[in-house]
Design a protein around this motif. Structure first.
Motif, PDB file in Angstrom:
ATOM      1  N   ARG A  23      62.530  43.262  13.383  1.00 17.08           N
ATOM      2  CA  ARG A  23      62.574  43.090  11.925  1.00 17.08           C
ATOM      3  C   ARG A  23      61.720  44.126  11.197  1.00 17.08           C
ATOM      4  O   ARG A  23      61.586  44.084   9.987  1.00 17.08           O
ATOM      5  N   GLY A  24      61.083  45.032  11.933  1.00 24.53           N
ATOM      6  CA  GLY A  24      60.258  46.070  11.302  1.00 24.53           C
ATOM      7  C   GLY A  24      58.867  46.121  11.899  1.00 24.53           C
ATOM      8  O   GLY A  24      58.600  45.528  12.951  1.00 24.53           O
ATOM      9  N   SER A  25      57.964  46.837  11.205  1.00 24.65           N
ATOM     10  CA  SER A  25      56.597  47.013  11.699  1.00 24.65           C
ATOM     11  C   SER A  25      55.868  45.676  11.768  1.00 24.65           C
ATOM     12  O   SER A  25      56.059  44.813  10.915  1.00 24.65           O
ATOM     13  N   ILE A  26      55.038  45.528  12.793  1.00 24.37           N
ATOM     14  CA  ILE A  26      54.236  44.306  12.890  1.00 24.37           C
ATOM     15  C   ILE A  26      52.753  44.661  12.818  1.00 24.37           C
ATOM     16  O   ILE A  26      52.353  45.780  13.129  1.00 24.37           O
ATOM     17  N   THR A  27      51.969  43.707  12.368  1.00 28.89           N
ATOM     18  CA  THR A  27      50.517  43.896  12.235  1.00 28.89           C
ATOM     19  C   THR A  27      49.809  43.100  13.326  1.00 28.89           C
ATOM     20  O   THR A  27      50.081  41.904  13.502  1.00 28.89           O
ATOM     21  N   ILE A  28      48.931  43.758  14.062  1.00 29.21           N
ATOM     22  CA  ILE A  28      48.119  43.086  15.085  1.00 29.21           C
ATOM     23  C   ILE A  28      46.656  43.391  14.795  1.00 29.21           C
ATOM     24  O   ILE A  28      46.235  44.547  14.848  1.00 29.21           O
ATOM     25  N   ARG A  29      45.907  42.361  14.461  1.00 26.42           N
ATOM     26  CA  ARG A  29      44.488  42.515  14.112  1.00 26.42           C
ATOM     27  C   ARG A  29      43.605  42.228  15.327  1.00 26.42           C
ATOM     28  O   ARG A  29      44.051  41.669  16.316  1.00 26.42           O
ATOM     29  N   ASP A  30      42.352  42.574  15.197  1.00 22.63           N
ATOM     30  CA  ASP A  30      41.306  42.181  16.162  1.00 22.63           C
ATOM     31  C   ASP A  30      41.649  42.508  17.614  1.00 22.63           C
ATOM     32  O   ASP A  30      41.404  41.706  18.515  1.00 22.63           O
ATOM     33  N   VAL A  31      42.201  43.674  17.829  1.00 22.69           N
ATOM     34  CA  VAL A  31      42.521  44.079  19.205  1.00 22.69           C
ATOM     35  C   VAL A  31      41.228  44.254  20.017  1.00 22.69           C
ATOM     36  O   VAL A  31      41.216  44.056  21.235  1.00 22.69           O
ATOM     37  N   ASN A  32      40.139  44.594  19.332  1.00 24.12           N
ATOM     38  CA  ASN A  32      38.847  44.787  20.022  1.00 24.12           C
ATOM     39  C   ASN A  32      38.377  43.542  20.763  1.00 24.12           C
ATOM     40  O   ASN A  32      37.610  43.629  21.721  1.00 24.12           O
ATOM     41  N   SER A  33      38.814  42.381  20.299  1.00 22.40           N
ATOM     42  CA  SER A  33      38.357  41.136  20.925  1.00 22.40           C
ATOM     43  C   SER A  33      39.174  40.782  22.172  1.00 22.40           C
ATOM     44  O   SER A  33      38.875  39.819  22.864  1.00 22.40           O
ATOM     45  N   MET A  86      53.831  48.961  25.667  1.00 19.08           N
ATOM     46  CA  MET A  86      53.266  49.828  24.633  1.00 19.08           C
ATOM     47  C   MET A  86      54.139  49.842  23.382  1.00 19.08           C
ATOM     48  O   MET A  86      55.358  49.904  23.487  1.00 19.08           O
ATOM     49  N   PHE A  87      53.501  49.786  22.223  1.00 19.24           N
ATOM     50  CA  PHE A  87      54.253  49.945  20.977  1.00 19.24           C
ATOM     51  C   PHE A  87      53.306  50.283  19.826  1.00 19.24           C
ATOM     52  O   PHE A  87      52.096  50.073  19.922  1.00 19.24           O
ATOM     53  N   MET A  88      53.898  50.810  18.760  1.00 15.55           N
ATOM     54  CA  MET A  88      53.143  51.128  17.553  1.00 15.55           C
ATOM     55  C   MET A  88      53.033  49.869  16.697  1.00 15.55           C
ATOM     56  O   MET A  88      54.022  49.155  16.508  1.00 15.55           O
ATOM     57  N   ALA A  89      51.836  49.581  16.187  1.00 12.73           N
ATOM     58  CA  ALA A  89      51.626  48.411  15.328  1.00 12.73           C
ATOM     59  C   ALA A  89      50.571  48.753  14.280  1.00 12.73           C
ATOM     60  O   ALA A  89      49.734  49.635  14.493  1.00 12.73           O
ATOM     61  N   LEU A  90      50.606  48.043  13.169  1.00 15.68           N
ATOM     62  CA  LEU A  90      49.641  48.273  12.094  1.00 15.68           C
ATOM     63  C   LEU A  90      48.350  47.508  12.372  1.00 15.68           C
ATOM     64  O   LEU A  90      48.375  46.417  12.935  1.00 15.68           O
ATOM     65  N   ASP A  91      47.216  48.095  11.948  1.00 10.63           N
ATOM     66  CA  ASP A  91      45.952  47.365  12.036  1.00 10.63           C
ATOM     67  C   ASP A  91      45.707  46.628  10.720  1.00 10.63           C
ATOM     68  O   ASP A  91      46.557  46.631   9.821  1.00 10.63           O
ATOM     69  N   GLU A  92      44.516  46.010  10.593  1.00  6.06           N
ATOM     70  CA  GLU A  92      44.223  45.206   9.391  1.00  6.06           C
ATOM     71  C   GLU A  92      44.188  46.048   8.114  1.00  6.06           C
ATOM     72  O   GLU A  92      44.336  45.526   7.009  1.00  6.06           O
TER      73      GLU A  92
END
Length: 222
Positions: A133-143, A179-185
Motif C-alpha cells: 500500500r506504499g511506504s511504511i514507518t518503523i520507529r525505535d529500531v534501536n531498541s 531487507m526493505f526501505m522504511a521511513l523513520d520517526e
C-alpha cells in the motif's frame, strides 16, 4: 526428502478404526521443532490436494506461551500469493530471517517457534503486506536486537535497491536476511536489514554480511 529436510523419521501406520473413510495415520518421530515443521509441510501438501481438510473452520490464534507454540494468521485471497513469492522464496525468506517455522496451509499461515520468533515472524509478514500500500514507518529500531539501519546516499538508493527491488532480493537470498526501505520517526527513508542472526566479520550470512554487500554497492556507485 522431508525426513532429510527436518531430520525426522516418518512412516505410515495402518489404523484399525478408519471412521473418517480411507485414510492412514502418519507418525513423525524426532524433537518437537522438527516434528512440527514436518507436520506443517505435510498439512500444506494435503491441503493443496484436498482444500479445507485442515483449515475448515480454523480461526486466527496468537499464543502468549514463551516456549514453543504455534500461531495462526488468516490471509485474504490476494495476500497469499504475495506472501508466498515465486517458488515460495518470500515465505522461506521471512521464515529464515525470523528464525521461526512459517508454513502456509491453504489460506492460513502457521507460525511456529518460541514467543520471540513467533512475534518477529508475524511482524515481518504484516510489514510485507503493508508495503503493497506504499511506504511504511518503523520507529525505535534501536531498541530491537534483530535490525540494522543504513542511511543510503540519495544518489545510490536506486542502485542499491535495483529494478523493482531486484538487488535487495539478491542480497537477501545470499545472506538469509529480510531487507526493505522504511521511513523513520522523522519521515526519513532508510534501509533496514532484519535477521535474528547478527552475523560476523567472517560469516557469509546474517546482518553484518548484508551490510557489507550494501556498502560494496555504495562504493561501486560512488
Amino acid at each position: 526428502t522431508m525426513e532429510e529436510e527436518w531430520g525426522v523419521l516418518m512412516f505410515f501406520m495402518n489404523k484399525r478404526d478408519a471412521g473418517k473413510g480411507p485414510s492412514e495415520k502418519l507418525i513423525i518421530f524426532g524433537p518437537q521443532r522438527p516434528r512440527r515443521g514436518a507436520e506443517l509441510k505435510v498439512m500444506s501438501g494435503v491441503e493443496q490436494k484436498n482444500p479445507g481438510f485442515f483449515t475448515r473452520g480454523v480461526r486466527e490464534k496468537t499464543s502468549d506461551t514463551k516456549g514453543f507454540d504455534t500461531d495462526r494468521l488468516l490471509f485474504k485471497d490476494d495476500e497469499l500469493s504475495y506472501s508466498l513469492g515465486k517458488q515460495g522464496t518470500t515465505r522461506k525468506k521471512l521464515e529464515g530471517a525470523a528464525g521461526a517455522i512459517l508454513e502456509y496451509v491453504g489460506h492460513v499461515a502457521f507460525i511456529a517457534g518460541d514467543l520471540k520468533q513467533r512475534r518477529r515472524c508475524r511482524e515481518f509478514l504484516q510489514w510485507l503486506l503493508a508495503q503493497r500500500r506504499g511506504s511504511i514507518t518503523i520507529r525505535d529500531v534501536n531498541s530491537r536486537d534483530d535490525a540494522t539501519e543504513m542511511y543510503i546516499p540519495e544518489n545510490c538508493k536506486g542502485w542499491v535497491t535495483g529494478n523493482r527491488g531486484s538487488e535487495l532480493r539478491r542480497m537477501e537470498a545470499e545472506t538469509g536476511t529480510y531487507m526493505f526501505m522504511a521511513l523513520d520517526e522523522r519521515g526519513e527513508e532508510r534501509l533496514i536489514i532484519f535477521c535474528h542472526d547478527p552475523g560476523s566479520k567472517v560469516s557469509n550470512t546474517g546482518r553484518m554480511a548484508a551490510e557489507r554487500l550494501v556498502n560494496e554497492m555504495i562504493q561501486e556507485k560512488l
